[in-house]
Design a protein around this motif. Structure first.
Motif, PDB file in Angstrom:
ATOM      1  N   ASP A   1       0.804  -1.225   0.000  1.00 33.31           N
ATOM      2  CA  ASP A   1       0.000   0.000   0.000  1.00 33.31           C
ATOM      3  C   ASP A   1       0.835   1.272   0.000  1.00 33.31           C
ATOM      4  OD1 ASP A   1      -2.318  -1.522   0.037  1.00 33.31           O
ATOM      5  OD2 ASP A   1      -2.374  -1.582   2.236  1.00 33.31           O
ATOM      6  N   ALA A   2       2.127   1.164   0.240  1.00 37.07           N
ATOM      7  CA  ALA A   2       2.980   2.350   0.265  1.00 37.07           C
ATOM      8  C   ALA A   2       3.114   2.939  -1.132  1.00 37.07           C
ATOM      9  CB  ALA A   2       4.356   1.994   0.817  1.00 37.07           C
ATOM     10  N   CYS A   3       3.099   4.255  -1.215  1.00 37.62           N
ATOM     11  CA  CYS A   3       3.298   4.931  -2.502  1.00 37.62           C
ATOM     12  C   CYS A   3       4.799   5.094  -2.727  1.00 37.62           C
ATOM     13  CB  CYS A   3       2.604   6.288  -2.508  1.00 37.62           C
ATOM     14  SG  CYS A   3       2.679   7.110  -4.110  1.00 37.62           S
ATOM     15  N   LEU A   4       5.344   4.284  -3.616  1.00 42.48           N
ATOM     16  CA  LEU A   4       6.763   4.371  -3.947  1.00 42.48           C
ATOM     17  C   LEU A   4       6.944   5.225  -5.197  1.00 42.48           C
ATOM     18  CD1 LEU A   4       8.121   0.736  -3.446  1.00 42.48           C
ATOM     19  CD2 LEU A   4       8.065   2.623  -1.808  1.00 42.48           C
ATOM     20  N   VAL A   5       7.996   6.027  -5.199  1.00 46.34           N
ATOM     21  CA  VAL A   5       8.300   6.904  -6.328  1.00 46.34           C
ATOM     22  C   VAL A   5       9.754   6.724  -6.718  1.00 46.34           C
ATOM     23  CG1 VAL A   5       8.467   9.289  -7.134  1.00 46.34           C
ATOM     24  CG2 VAL A   5       6.579   8.609  -5.632  1.00 46.34           C
ATOM     25  N   MET A   6       9.996   6.472  -7.991  1.00 45.78           N
ATOM     26  CA  MET A   6      11.351   6.463  -8.515  1.00 45.78           C
ATOM     27  C   MET A   6      11.553   7.703  -9.370  1.00 45.78           C
ATOM     28  SD  MET A   6      13.415   3.717 -10.941  1.00 45.78           S
ATOM     29  CE  MET A   6      12.834   4.358 -12.507  1.00 45.78           C
ATOM     30  N   ALA A   7      12.556   8.500  -9.028  1.00 46.89           N
ATOM     31  CA  ALA A   7      12.854   9.716  -9.782  1.00 46.89           C
ATOM     32  C   ALA A   7      14.020   9.466 -10.728  1.00 46.89           C
ATOM     33  CB  ALA A   7      13.195  10.858  -8.833  1.00 46.89           C
ATOM     34  N   LEU A   8      13.942  10.054 -11.907  1.00 48.35           N
ATOM     35  CA  LEU A   8      15.032   9.949 -12.877  1.00 48.35           C
ATOM     36  C   LEU A   8      15.113  11.229 -13.691  1.00 48.35           C
ATOM     37  CD1 LEU A   8      13.936   7.674 -15.868  1.00 48.35           C
ATOM     38  CD2 LEU A   8      12.367   8.317 -14.064  1.00 48.35           C
ATOM     39  N   GLY A   9      16.301  11.487 -14.221  1.00 46.24           N
ATOM     40  CA  GLY A   9      16.516  12.667 -15.026  1.00 46.24           C
ATOM     41  C   GLY A   9      15.984  12.504 -16.443  1.00 46.24           C
ATOM     42  N   HIS A  10      15.935  13.603 -17.163  1.00 45.84           N
ATOM     43  CA  HIS A  10      15.328  13.595 -18.494  1.00 45.84           C
ATOM     44  C   HIS A  10      16.104  12.718 -19.476  1.00 45.84           C
ATOM     45  CE1 HIS A  10      12.675  15.259 -21.587  1.00 45.84           C
ATOM     46  NE2 HIS A  10      13.731  15.298 -22.364  1.00 45.84           N
ATOM     47  N   ASP A  11      17.427  12.759 -19.418  1.00 47.16           N
ATOM     48  CA  ASP A  11      18.223  11.945 -20.348  1.00 47.16           C
ATOM     49  C   ASP A  11      17.968  10.460 -20.124  1.00 47.16           C
ATOM     50  OD1 ASP A  11      19.259  14.213 -21.465  1.00 47.16           O
ATOM     51  OD2 ASP A  11      21.154  14.148 -20.374  1.00 47.16           O
ATOM     52  N   ALA A  12      17.911  10.040 -18.858  1.00 38.70           N
ATOM     53  CA  ALA A  12      17.606   8.640 -18.561  1.00 38.70           C
ATOM     54  C   ALA A  12      16.189   8.288 -18.990  1.00 38.70           C
ATOM     55  CB  ALA A  12      17.793   8.377 -17.067  1.00 38.70           C
ATOM     56  N   PHE A  13      15.273   9.209 -18.811  1.00 37.74           N
ATOM     57  CA  PHE A  13      13.873   8.996 -19.193  1.00 37.74           C
ATOM     58  C   PHE A  13      13.743   8.684 -20.679  1.00 37.74           C
ATOM     59  CE2 PHE A  13      10.064  11.455 -20.754  1.00 37.74           C
ATOM     60  CZ  PHE A  13       9.123  10.476 -20.466  1.00 37.74           C
ATOM     61  N   LEU A  14      14.487   9.386 -21.512  1.00 40.23           N
ATOM     62  CA  LEU A  14      14.390   9.170 -22.955  1.00 40.23           C
ATOM     63  C   LEU A  14      14.834   7.759 -23.352  1.00 40.23           C
ATOM     64  CD1 LEU A  14      15.706  12.584 -24.342  1.00 40.23           C
ATOM     65  CD2 LEU A  14      13.337  11.800 -24.189  1.00 40.23           C
ATOM     66  N   LYS A  15      15.642   7.099 -22.510  1.00 37.36           N
ATOM     67  CA  LYS A  15      16.123   5.739 -22.786  1.00 37.36           C
ATOM     68  C   LYS A  15      15.342   4.682 -22.017  1.00 37.36           C
ATOM     69  CE  LYS A  15      20.790   7.675 -23.277  1.00 37.36           C
ATOM     70  NZ  LYS A  15      22.156   7.718 -22.683  1.00 37.36           N
ATOM     71  N   LEU A  16      14.267   5.084 -21.348  1.00 34.95           N
ATOM     72  CA  LEU A  16      13.578   4.192 -20.413  1.00 34.95           C
ATOM     73  C   LEU A  16      13.066   2.917 -21.068  1.00 34.95           C
ATOM     74  CD1 LEU A  16      12.605   4.004 -17.443  1.00 34.95           C
ATOM     75  CD2 LEU A  16      10.454   5.044 -18.188  1.00 34.95           C
ATOM     76  N   ALA A  17      12.587   2.998 -22.294  1.00 32.93           N
ATOM     77  CA  ALA A  17      12.044   1.810 -22.963  1.00 32.93           C
ATOM     78  C   ALA A  17      13.109   0.740 -23.170  1.00 32.93           C
ATOM     79  CB  ALA A  17      11.416   2.195 -24.299  1.00 32.93           C
ATOM     80  N   GLY A  18      14.384   1.117 -23.153  1.00 34.63           N
ATOM     81  CA  GLY A  18      15.475   0.161 -23.317  1.00 34.63           C
ATOM     82  C   GLY A  18      16.041  -0.360 -22.016  1.00 34.63           C
ATOM     83  N   TRP A  19      15.460   0.051 -20.889  1.00 32.80           N
ATOM     84  CA  TRP A  19      15.927  -0.438 -19.590  1.00 32.80           C
ATOM     85  C   TRP A  19      15.546  -1.908 -19.403  1.00 32.80           C
ATOM     86  CZ3 TRP A  19      15.668   3.206 -14.775  1.00 32.80           C
ATOM     87  CH2 TRP A  19      16.304   4.423 -15.073  1.00 32.80           C
TER      88      TRP A  19
END
Length: 214
Positions: free
Chosen positions: A93-111
């Motif tokens: 039930d805890a709200c977990l949040v993962m923060a990432l920068g914009h450059d990493a975000f653009l590559k997220l589909a390849g993680w």
């Protein structure tokens, strides 16, 4: 969760953690250095040294902790595996949040297992001024139906959503720039916390330039 190599941790990292906690109303922010970052070469400074510098940088900052979670397991430091540990630690039930920068975000589909990230946490992208540029098709597919426009909508569910967020300061500091200055003996005053700078100088860290991005 705010992960990264923190190679070394600088004031941009630390200020981001503070502002994320304030803007999102988080109980705390875990800054987690990667032991074996899967998408870049191994940093020249050991995980243990980077963790020690991170602890010095955080000092007594309320609600921000240096978490050695990724140093405690073998193999690549996949964010999905780290979030799975945090989910077990804090419950469904805890709200977990993962923060990432914009450059990493653009590559997220390849993680590694990007869909699994959303099964475990909400994601927050710390945007930059040019964040309006088009997203790669694979990333648009991954985000379909997940993106929200407000902190309230993000925090209403414990996982599964994404918010792009502009933080107040948006400090334009990169670890690459810091390493370059350290290697050539340039000043890093006001780029690093004083305790971090003092430890780097005392231990003779970053005397050779690793100019790769990170």
């Amino acid at each position: 969760m705010l992960g990264g190599t923190f190679d070394p941790v600088h004031l941009g990292h630390l200020r981001t953690a503070v502002e994320l906690r304030e803007v999102l109303g988080l109980h705390g922010v875990h800054m987690i250095p990667a032991a074996q970052p899967p998408l870049r070469d191994q940093p020249q400074v050991s995980p243990e040294q980077r963790l020690a510098l991170l602890r010095l940088g955080i000092g007594d900052t309320p609600g921000v902790v240096a978490d050695p979670l990724e140093l405690e397991r073998a193999g690549p430091s996949y964010s999905a595996d780290t979030l799975a540990v945090l989910r077990r630690r804090y419950g469904n039930d805890a709200c977990l949040v993962m923060a990432l920068g914009h450059d990493a975000f653009l590559k997220l589909a390849g993680w590694h297992e990007p869909e699994r990230l959303f099964e475990l946490a909400n994601l927050v992208v710390v945007d930059r001024p040019d964040h309006g540029s088009p997203l790669p098709p694979a990333l648009r597919t991954l985000l379909a139906g997940r993106e929200v426009e407000s902190v309230e909508a993000l925090m209403a569910r414990p996982y599964g959503r994404l918010l792009r967020l502009c933080l107040p300061s948006r400090m334009a500091i990169s670890a690459t720039f810091v390493r370059e200055r350290l290697a050539r003996g340039g000043s890093v005053r006001y780029l690093l916390a004083e305790a971090v700078e003092a430890e780097i100088q005392a231990k003779g860290l970053y005397l050779q330039c690793d100019c790769r991005e990170g």
